[in-house]
Design an enzyme around this catalytic site. Structure first.
Site, PDB file in Angstrom:
ATOM      1  N   HIS A  53     -29.517   6.056   8.842  1.00 14.71           N
ATOM      2  CA  HIS A  53     -29.285   5.498  10.174  1.00 14.71           C
ATOM      3  C   HIS A  53     -28.617   6.561  11.040  1.00 14.71           C
ATOM      4  O   HIS A  53     -27.931   7.454  10.531  1.00 14.71           O
ATOM      5  CB  HIS A  53     -28.366   4.277  10.090  1.00 14.71           C
ATOM      6  CG  HIS A  53     -28.993   3.077   9.466  1.00 14.71           C
ATOM      7  ND1 HIS A  53     -28.520   1.818   9.701  1.00 14.71           N
ATOM      8  CD2 HIS A  53     -30.059   2.929   8.626  1.00 14.71           C
ATOM      9  CE1 HIS A  53     -29.248   0.941   9.032  1.00 14.71           C
ATOM     10  NE2 HIS A  53     -30.184   1.599   8.362  1.00 14.71           N
ATOM     11  N   GLU A  55     -25.994   6.513  12.883  1.00 15.54           N
ATOM     12  CA  GLU A  55     -24.545   6.603  12.731  1.00 15.54           C
ATOM     13  C   GLU A  55     -24.154   7.374  11.476  1.00 15.54           C
ATOM     14  O   GLU A  55     -23.254   8.220  11.516  1.00 15.54           O
ATOM     15  CB  GLU A  55     -23.917   5.194  12.656  1.00 15.54           C
ATOM     16  CG  GLU A  55     -24.171   4.330  13.867  1.00 15.54           C
ATOM     17  CD  GLU A  55     -25.369   3.407  13.729  1.00 15.54           C
ATOM     18  OE1 GLU A  55     -25.302   2.276  14.232  1.00 15.54           O
ATOM     19  OE2 GLU A  55     -26.391   3.812  13.124  1.00 15.54           O
ATOM     20  N   CYS A  83     -24.912  -1.811  12.168  1.00 10.65           N
ATOM     21  CA  CYS A  83     -25.133  -2.782  11.095  1.00 10.65           C
ATOM     22  C   CYS A  83     -23.913  -2.767  10.158  1.00 10.65           C
ATOM     23  O   CYS A  83     -23.024  -1.918  10.303  1.00 10.65           O
ATOM     24  CB  CYS A  83     -26.407  -2.417  10.335  1.00 10.65           C
ATOM     25  SG  CYS A  83     -26.241  -0.932   9.303  1.00 10.65           S
ATOM     26  N   CYS A  86     -23.286   0.733   8.489  1.00 10.82           N
ATOM     27  CA  CYS A  86     -22.752   1.739   9.415  1.00 10.82           C
ATOM     28  C   CYS A  86     -21.335   1.388   9.861  1.00 10.82           C
ATOM     29  O   CYS A  86     -20.491   2.269   9.970  1.00 10.82           O
ATOM     30  CB  CYS A  86     -23.684   1.891  10.609  1.00 10.82           C
ATOM     31  SG  CYS A  86     -25.287   2.592  10.144  1.00 10.82           S
TER      32      CYS A  86
END
Length: 151
Positions: A53, A55, A83, A86
């Site tokens: 992801h 992040e 999410c 993260c």
């Protein structure tokens, strides 16, 4: 232009890179001392890695720049609310500030579905600001999924 808008535009540039690669268009940057020290976008498909992801990738880059895992004094700008994975990584990194564009009512863990970043059960809480360039951040996601459905 206000600093939050400037930095979110930089995160949107990263989201556009993801879009161009057929990745979910989420972009993130990390700022420390008014300087961008890391930038990333989703690369789950390219890397075949569910943890790739924006992040997480930005955190990896920032710790290399700073030479340690603690991101105290730093801010993460991300186009979509993080999410749970993260959000947990942000808490673990001890980042000070999370600034995001659009909420994620299906998976958001910074106030929408969960509030992991401000749980008093954890040893670190993060200052959160949302809604920065919200329409732009939301629109790129809508466009991506509309395009995906029509393919």
């Amino acid at each position: 232009m206000k600093p939050h808008q400037y930095y979110m535009k930089e995160a949107l540039k990263e989201a556009k890179k993801a879009f161009a690669k057929a990745e979910v268009p989420i972009g993130a940057i990390i700022v420390k001392d008014k300087k961008i020290i890391a930038r990333a976008h989703n690369l789950k498909e390219k890397l075949q890695d569910p943890t790739a992801h924006a992040e997480i990738l930005a955190i990896h880059k920032a710790v290399k720049v700073l030479g340690g895992w603690r991101l105290t004094g730093s801010s993460l700008y991300v186009t979509i609310e993080p999410c749970p994975m993260c959000a947990g990584a942000l808490v673990q990194s001890r980042i000070d500030n999370l600034i995001y564009g659009a909420t994620d009512p299906k998976a958001g863990a910074a106030g929408s579905l969960f509030n992991l970043v401000n749980s008093n059960k954890l040893n670190h809480q993060i200052n959160v600001q949302s809604g920065i360039l919200e329409n732009d951040c939301s629109q790129i996601m809508k466009e991506f999924f509309r395009k995906l459905r029509n393919s």
